[in-house]
Structures are given as structure tokens and as C-alpha cells.
Design an enzyme around this catalytic site. Structure first.
Site: not given
Lengths: 679, 278
Positions: B77, B103-105
């Protein structure tokens, strides 16, 4: 001096209205109301400043404040533009609260300076304040009446320059020579220099949708309306998941940056939930009345919306009137009345969506009255709409998607053929029938986490039907659930617009208390006028706000309501203050007239203005009368108490009206005047 | 006599035997995996961070699909966030990636992936490539990943990043996501990572029977409803609300060159693809 007070008061009221418009476009309406409510505390602060600096109490201060105020308006906008405030983040970003405070402080400064000038004039005329107070009221009235006319001419930031120029010009009437020269120069320069404006939030629909073209913008007192061709737009509320046709080639309409509707590309309409009333009837009737904008614009014989600009840019045959007022006066019946409920803020009066409003709509509709609204999770508007419909008629047909509800009120039970048409329509498009309850499918198309069933007593939202006495359809906040604000995941479920109103009131009370606490503790002169002038400030604003809310339901539209109430109250009380030396028992007269005046408010703007002026006439008496009886050292404190109380009451009135009722707010004002009359 | 006895003995033995079976065909070929798939990432310094993310953020919140957990443990990530934010890459929140996108959780990425019930070999479409992280997670489970990004700089950057990290089977397209990817349809699964005002019917059309589509539906800057749309074996389409989230708006068009429409807009929300309510 009185001419200066008149001009300055007019400029300040114009400033207040323009600022509300500017901030509603740049941010969101509840943020705008929050900032303006606290900024007006500047008037309260001015009283404290005057009390602490008695040397300011000199004739030269008044025109000096007028010019200084005029020169501060533009810098306040510039400074506000430098604050990176995003109300959408206040729920989790502490820095946004600081930025909000910064905005309030920035806008407070010009109001403080103007308030100081007006307060000095009142203090100087303390032995006979009636005529000066009348000048203040007449000026405010003139400003409020001029505002809608000027706002139709261009952007509100541009109108603000004329308010500043007017304020600068007022110094001509009373200032020394040097100041008069500055006044003339400022009045000449301000209308023509480049004027700052606040940019629209990039998160608003208009700002965030890309590749807009053929943009047309119109300004008015009800909002900024934009029309644009937006290739990216696929506006289709209630669209079936399996629709073979997609909305394309649409022209979007925006109000204050929010998407209000779209025109063009209507091939998908038969596959939207909004087609329910037409499928129920088996045809598109000839006489369809559309209240507000909606996807079925082209099917409507007439569209009624308060905003003339919106109707013009939509290019539809329309009547610029508040839809409820139109329904109450409609002579000829329509076959079908349709209303697509927009999403409004908690303090917005919604006369169509009350029990009385739905009753009026159904009375005008020969076949039925159809309403559609968005469904949130947990449901709020949907439940309230169903509960309201159930009070109006026992014949309701409704269907839903996951996020949209359409309710059709009928005069009679649907026939077997109508039922068959609705069931087929729902099956074809994947919609779930909701009413009658036995029309529902055993296996619904849309499974939601909270179904549209009547909830228990501890439901977190207020879903009681709105009434004309409490016409706030979008007020879902429940005071008993205030601790939910601090629960985990609260940002998802909390009604932030209502919380903003509460914060505005708390800030006004807290700041007012901070301003007054030390002086009250230390000075008898500060304590002496407290109760009476707090009661006067609260009483005046509560009654004025209650009448405004009532006028929003009764009159032709928000502009008419504001003109009738503000104009009537300010002119009426101004006349009363001119006669203050000769009138007795004025406070008692207000207490007696307040509620009857509320109930008998006529639907004609002119008659409503006359009524407001008549009720407000005795309201102009107690303030100058009480001021004239004070010791000179107490006068500035009285103005401070009155200023803070007025602001707190203006912030608290919508909360009181939406939580209890508008008559309750008027009744509270009447009680305050009764108490004043007893002392 | 001896040969007759041997013959009789053999015949007797043969009568007691099962009939001879035909010869076994050669074992059928398993579907071929693309070369280099799935990508392996070993030896980077953030392995422990990923393990911590999985054990502290995902498993306790109910993520149980082993292929999803494996993917989350594998995909780096930190390679998908700006260098300055790499120290925060494995925290329980979204992060900005530029162009007003995020960028999502991690939980949201894992949860949405798990809802799709992906198996190796399935074909999946993602709308809203953003940094490419979600596409990489999907590509750890199945090689057939197609992803659309409306913002060209993001699409180019994501394509390059995915290639560098070994995700060569992921196809990235700069396009209007509202209309899906007709040429590659139908898909076993479709994921939209930007808020949409409604479920785009073209995406439902491009879903296979038995397929699942997951997307946030609702106003762009408030709370959206994370919705699962499933098409059954008979083609009937049903939706189910999962939980509340916040995602960036499904904006977009390609301007005037192509027929316009709303498209994907990145991944996650400024406020975060929070799993509020779950």
C-alpha cells in the site's frame, strides 16, 4: 446626525442580507446563517466598547464610524477569502472550528464599527432618543426593502459596494470637513474599484461538475441560478436499475451551486419512480400542475416556483409564486398535482409539505397529488411524508427504490385496473410497492437496513408531520437525542444543519455573556438596565421572526414575506418611536396584539405589511422610553444588552419555532412585552 | 495338456476379474495462470505494517475471506501513496493522492473486495482507479482486472505504477466509467469507488448473471449508502444496502471528444471511505 443614522442603518441591513447571500453561495446556507448571526454580535460588542471608552461618545464619532465601516467592508471579504474554511469537515477536523471562528471575527469587525456609530448617536440623544431610534428603524426598513431590488441586478458582492458607498456618503451629513472629503472620495471610488468576492466551495455541485458549457447565470434575492450544459450529468432520481435508456445530453439548473434539476434527455422518464402517478392513471393527463422543478417538466401544463430566474432559465411556462400560496388561491382544478421534494435545510419553511399543504394540494387535484422524495438511511423524509399523507387521506399509493419514495394521494381507493398497472410498472422496473401495504412483493427488489415502517417512540429523528404552526418538514433533530452527537459514527447520522443553528445560539449566548460578565460583576451601571433591555431585544426579534415564518406560509413567496414583515415592522416601530413621548401602555398593547396579529395574517403582501406595521407601532415605544429614563453611564450598557439579546433571539427563534411552534415563539414574545409592561 | 491347463487357469482367472477399464485419458489442463501472476512482493520494509493492518484493522472488523486477507498482506500500500505520506500508509484512514482524490481506508478496500466474493479466474471491473491500490488488491485474487479512471493524469500514473509493481494483467483505461467497459463485458464483479447519484444502468447491464456490483450511492459530499447489486441466474436484479460510507463524487466526462456521461472519479473520499455504521 439622524440622516447619518438612517443611511448607516440602511447600509448595514443591506450588508447583512448581501452577506447572507454571499456566504450561502460560497458555503452552505447553515454556515452562512451561523457566521452572520455571530457577526451581528458586533452590535452588542459596540455597546460594551462604548461603555468602556466613554470618550468615544462624541458627535464626530458617528460619521467617522460610517466612513470607517464603509472602508472595512471590502477588506473583510478579502480576509474571509484567505480562510480555507470547509464546513463539510467540521464534524471531524478541529481546525475547521478555528477557521469558522476566524470568519466570524472577520465579519464582526465592520458590524462592530457600524454598531458603535449608531450606539453613539443613540447615547448622544439619550434624553430624547425617539427620533434617532426612528431613524435607525426607518433606515433598516429602507435597507431591507431595497435589498431584493438590488440583488436582482447582479452578484451580491457587487451590491455590497453600494451599501459601503451609501455608508460613506452618510458622513457628509454630519462630519468635519476632512472627513467629508474622505467620504466623497470613498463614495465615488467604492462603486467602481475591483471588488472582492468569495469563491464558491469546490465541493458544491456547480463547482465540482466538470466540462460545463453555455453557462448562464442570474442573480436574485432567492439565490444565484446557473444553467449549464453538463455532459457529465445523468440526473435521474428514482431511475430503475434495469432502465434501457440513460439520461444524457442534459442541461443542469443550479441554485446557489446546488443541483436543482435538469432539462432535456427525458427518454428515461418512463423507467423512473416519478412515473408512478402516470402509470397509475394509465395516461399523462392534460392538466398537470408541477410545484417546483422536477424531471417531468415537459409534461406540466404549469410550473409554480417562487424563483422567477429559475423558471426563466428552465424555459417552462411558469408562475413565480410560493406553491402553497398558489394552491390556496387556485381557482381551476388540475388533473394531477406533482411535487418533487427538494432537500432543504432544517430551518426552511415548507408550506406545501404540511398537513394543511397536502390537503390544499389534494383539493386542487381531480385525480391525485403525487410527491416524491429522497430516502436516506435511516429514513426520515420518507417516513414523515407517509405519516403526513396518512393524516390527509386514507387512499395512498406509494412505491420505492432503495433511495427514492413516490407517494400518490388519492380521493378514493384505487381500482383493480389501477392496481394491476402499478404492480406491472413496479415489476418491470424493479420498484417495491409500499402502499397499500398488501401490494408489497414477497421478495422485495431493494433490501434496506431500516425499512419504511412506522418506528417506535425512541426513533432518533423527529418524524411528526409538519403543520402550518410548525412548517419545518426538514427538521428531524430531536433534543432528547442530543447525546448522539458524541456517539461513535455520529458524523453519519447527525442533522448537522440543525446543530449549526444550535451552535450559532450557543456562540451568541457565550460571547454575549463573556462581553457582559465582567462589567456586570464590576459595575452597577451595567447591571441596572439588563433585564429590561434584554427583554426588549428578545421580544422584538422573537416577534419579528415569528411573523416572518408565518408570512412565509401565507404570502406569495419569501421576497414578499421579507418585504412585508421587515418593512412593516421597521417602518411601524419607527413611527411608534417618533411618538414615544406621547404613548402609554405600549408594551401592554404589543402583548395583546402579538398573537391575534399572527393568526389573522392575510395572504396579500400589502395587507400583511399594514398588519405588521400596526402591531409594530407600539413596539417602537418601550426602547426609547426606557433609554430616556436611564442614567447617562448606563445608556451604553443598555445598548450592549439589547444588541446581544437581539442577536441571541434571532438565532434562537428558528430553533424555538421548529422545536415547538411558531405561535409559541410569538407567545413568548408577547409574554416578554407583558413583563416589560409590568415594570 | 499343460498349455490347455494354463489356458483354462487363465480363463478362470479372467472370469473372476472386473472387466478391463478403458485407458484413463490424460489429466485435463487447469486454467493457465498468466506468467508472473500473482505478483509477489517480498523483502520490503513494510511487511510488519501490513500484518498489523490486517490483524488490527481488518480481522477484528469481520473481514474473514482468506484471499482478501492474503491480498491485503501482499499489496504494498505504501507504494500507492505520495512519498511524504508513506509513514501513514497503513493507518486506519484514507490519504490524499492528489487531484482531490484519496486512497481509501484499508478496511473499506477489504470490505468491498470481500463483498464481491471473487475467485481466481473471475473478471472484475473497477470504476475509479485512483492510485491503483484497489486494482492491485483485486489483481492479487484474479488476474482479469479492468479499471477505468476519468482523470487522465491519475490513469497514466496508476498504469505505470501497476506495471512497475508487477501487475501487468491489470488493464487501465482513461474513460468515462458511467458506461462501463462494453468490449470486455460481461463481468463477474464490478466495483465503483466513487459516489454515484444512482446505480448506473450500463454497469448493471454489463454484469453477468450471478454477478455482483458494489458502489456507494448518495449525495457526493455527504454520507452514501454502500449498496450491493446482484443479478441472479435468471437475470433479475436486486439491491441490498450494506452500510454508510463517504466517497468522492462520481464526476466526469471526457469533454467534447466523446459522448459524455458521468464517470469514475478516484478512490476513497477526502473525508475517508469510513466504514461508518458497520
Amino acid at each position: 446626525m439622524k440622516a447619518t443614522v438612517f443611511g448607516l442603518s440602511a447600509a448595514v441591513l443591506l450588508h447583512e442580507i448581501c452577506l447572507l447571500r454571499i456566504l450561502s453561495i460560497a458555503y452552505w446556507h447553515h454556515a452562512a446563517a451561523l457566521v452572520v448571526a455571530v457577526a451581528l454580535l458586533g452590535f452588542g460588542v459596540a455597546g460594551t466598547v462604548l461603555a468602556l471608552a466613554p470618550r468615544l461618545k462624541a458627535p464626530a464619532t458617528v460619521p467617522l464610524c460610517a466612513v470607517l465601516y464603509a472602508l472595512l467592508v471590502a477588506p473583510s471579504l478579502l480576509a474571509a477569502g484567505a480562510v480555507d474554511f470547509n464546513i463539510l469537515e467540521v464534524g471531524w477536523e478541529p481546525a475547521q472550528w478555528l477557521r469558522l471562528l476566524a470568519l466570524e471575527a472577520i465579519f464582526l469587525v465592520p458590524f462592530l464599527v457600524a454598531g458603535l456609530g449608531i450606539n453613539v448617536a443613540l447615547a448622544l440623544a439619550a434624553e430624547r432618543p425617539g427620533p434617532t431610534y426612528a431613524a435607525n428603524l426607518f433606515g433598516s426598513g429602507a435597507g431591507s426593502l431595497a435589498a431584493p431590488l438590488l440583488l436582482a441586478l447582479g452578484p451580491p458582492a457587487g451590491v455590497l459596494r453600494y451599501a459601503a458607498a451609501l455608508a460613506a456618503l452618510t458622513a457628509l451629513a454630519a462630519g468635519p470637513r476632512t472627513l467629508r472629503l474622505v467620504s466623497v472620495a470613498a463614495a465615488a471610488a467604492l462603486p467602481v474599484v475591483p471588488w472582492p468576492d468569495l469563491p464558491m466551495s469546490p465541493f458544491k455541485d456547480f463547482a465540482s461538475l466538470p466540462d460545463k458549457r453555455e453557462i448562464v447565470t442570474r442573480h436574485g434575492s432567492l439565490g444565484r441560478v446557473d444553467r449549464a450544459v453538463v455532459p457529465a450529468l445523468h440526473y435521474a432520481p428514482g431511475l430503475s436499475l434495469t432502465s434501457p435508456v440513460f439520461p444524457e445530453g442534459q442541461t443542469a439548473l443550479f441554485v446557489d451551486g446546488h443541483l436543482a434539476g435538469a432539462i432535456g434527455g427525458a427518454g428515461h422518464l418512463p423507467h423512473t419512480l416519478g412515473d408512478l402517478p402516470y402509470r397509475l392513471l394509465g395516461r399523462v393527463p392534460e392538466r398537470v400542475l408541477l410545484l417546483g422543478l422536477g424531471p417531468d417538466l415537459l409534461r406540466a401544463m404549469l410550473v409554480v416556483d417562487p424563483d422567477r430566474n429559475l423558471l426563466d432559465l428552465a424555459g417552462v411556462p411558469g408562475k413565480a409564486e410560493e406553491p402553497r400560496a398558489f394552491l390556496d388561491r387556485a381557482e381551476a382544478p388540475y388533473d394531477l398535482v406533482v411535487h418533487h421534494v427538494p432537500s432543504l435545510h432544517a430551518a426552511a419553511e415548507t408550506p406545501v409539505l404540511t398537513v394543511e399543504g397536502l390537503t390544499a394540494g389534494l383539493a386542487v387535484a381531480r385525480e391525485g397529488f403525487a410527491l416524491s422524495c429522497a430516502l436516506t438511511t435511516p429514513p426520515r423524509a420518507g417516513l414523515k411524508l407517509l405519516a403526513t399523507a396518512d393524516l390527509v387521506t386514507s387512499h395512498v399509493v406509494a412505491a420505492r427504490t432503495a433511495d427514492r419514495l413516490c407517494v400518490v394521494l388519492l380521493h378514493r381507493a384505487p381500482t383493480a385496473e389501477e392496481k394491476a398497472r402499478v404492480i406491472a410498472f413496479c415489476e418491470e422496473n424493479g420498484f417495491d410497492p409500499v402502499r397499500p401495504a398488501d401490494w408489497g412483493f414477497p421478495e422485495p427488489f431493494h433490501i434496506t437496513r431500516t425499512p419504511l415502517a412506522a418506528p417506535g417512540g425512541d426513533y432518533p429523528y423527529d418524524i411528526r408531520p409538519a403543520t402550518d404552526a410548525r412548517p419545518y418538514f426538514f427538521k428531524f433533530f430531536r433534543w432528547s437525542r442530543i447525546t448522539d452527537l458524541f456517539a461513535e459514527g455520529a458524523t453519519t447520522f447527525v442533522e448537522w444543519a440543525y446543530v449549526a443553528m444550535i451552535v450559532a445560539l450557543l456562540e451568541a449566548l457565550l460571547l454575549g455573556a463573556l462581553l457582559m460578565a465582567a462589567p456586570v460583576a464590576l459595575s452597577r451601571a451595567a447591571r441596572a438596565p439588563a433585564l429590561r433591555f434584554v427583554a426588549l431585544g428578545c421580544g422584538f426579534m422573537l416577534l419579528e421572526m415569528a411573523y416572518l415564518a408565518r408570512a412565509m406560509v401565507r404570502l406569495e413567496g419569501p421576497a414578499a414575506a421579507a418585504a412585508a414583515v421587515f418593512g412593516g415592522f421597521l417602518v411601524g416601530s419607527g413611527l411608534g418611536s417618533l411618538c414615544s413621548a406621547r404613548l402609554r401602555h405600549a408594551a401592554l398593547a404589543v402583548a395583546v396584539l402579538a398573537l391575534p396579529g399572527y393568526w389573522i395574517m392575510p395572504s396579500s403582501t400589502i395587507l400583511a405589511a399594514i398588519l405588521c406595521a400596526a402591531v409594530a407601532f407600539p413596539m417602537g415605544v418601550p426602547f426609547p422610553e426606557a433609554l430616556s429614563r436611564l442614567r447617562p453611564e448606563s445608556v451604553p450598557w443598555a445598548l450592549a444588552w439589547n444588541g446581544c439579546a437581539s442577536v441571541a433571539a434571532a438565532a434562537g427563534a428558528p430553533l424555538l419555532s421548529s422545536s415547538v411552534s411558531i405561535p409559541f415563539t410569538a407567545g413568548a414574545a408577547a409574554l416578554l412585552y407583558l413583563l416589560i409592561s409590568r415594570r | 495338456m499343460r498349455w490347455r491347463a494354463a489356458f483354462l487357469l487363465l480363463a478362470a482367472l479372467a472370469c473372476g476379474q472386473e472387466p478391463a477399464k478403458p485407458p484413463e485419458p490424460p489429466p485435463s489442463q487447469a486454467p493457465e495462470r498468466p506468467p508472473g501472476w500473482p505478483p509477489q512482493h517480498k523483502g520490503d520494509l513494510f511487511g510488519k505494517n501490513r500484518e498489523w493492518m490486517v490483524t488490527k484493522q481488518l480481522v477484528p472488523r469481520g473481514i474473514s475471506d482468506e484471499s482478501v486477507l492474503r491480498a491485503m498482506r501482499t499489496v504494498p500500500r505504501h507504494s500507492f501513496v505520495p512519498v511524504a505520506l508513506r509513514g501513514h500508509a497503513y493507518e486506519d484512514r484514507p490519504l490524499p493522492i492528489g487531484h482531490d482524490q484519496t486512497i481509501s481506508q484499508p478496511f473499506i478496500v477489504a470490505s468491498m473486495t470481500e463483498e464481491l466474493r471473487l475467485k481466481e479466474g473471475m473478471k472484475v471491473l473497477e470504476i475509479g482507479t485512483g492510485s491503483g491500490y484497489q486494482a492491485a488488491v483485486l489483481a492479487q485474487i484474479t488476474p482479469h482486472v479492468f479499471t477505468i479512471e476519468i482523470k487522465e493524469p491519475l490513469a497514466i500514473a496508476a498504469r505505470d505504477r501497476l506495471r512497475e509493481l508487477g501487475y501487468r494483467t491489470v488493464q487501465v483505461r482513461h474513460a468515462d466509467g458511467y458506461y462501463g467497459w462494453k468490449e470486455e463485458a460481461p463481468f463477474d464483479a464490478i466495483m465503483v469507488t466513487a459516489a454515484a447519484p444512482h446505480v448506473p444502468p450500463p454497469l448493471v447491464e454489463q454484469l453477468k448473471q450471478g454477478g455482483r456490483l458494489i458502489l456507494p450511492v448518495g449525495p457526493p459530499l455527504g454520507t452514501q449508502d454502500l449498496r450491493l447489486v446482484a443479478k441472479d441466474e435468471k437475470g433479475k436484479v436486486r439491491s441490498r444496502s450494506l452500510y454508510d460510507v463517504r466517497f468522492v463524487p462520481l464526476t466526469g466526462s471526457l469533454g467534447e471528444e466523446k459522448k459524455g456521461g458521468a464517470g469514475g472519479g478516484g478512490e476513497g473520499a477526502k473525508e475517508g471511505g469510513e466504514g461508518a455504521g458497520k
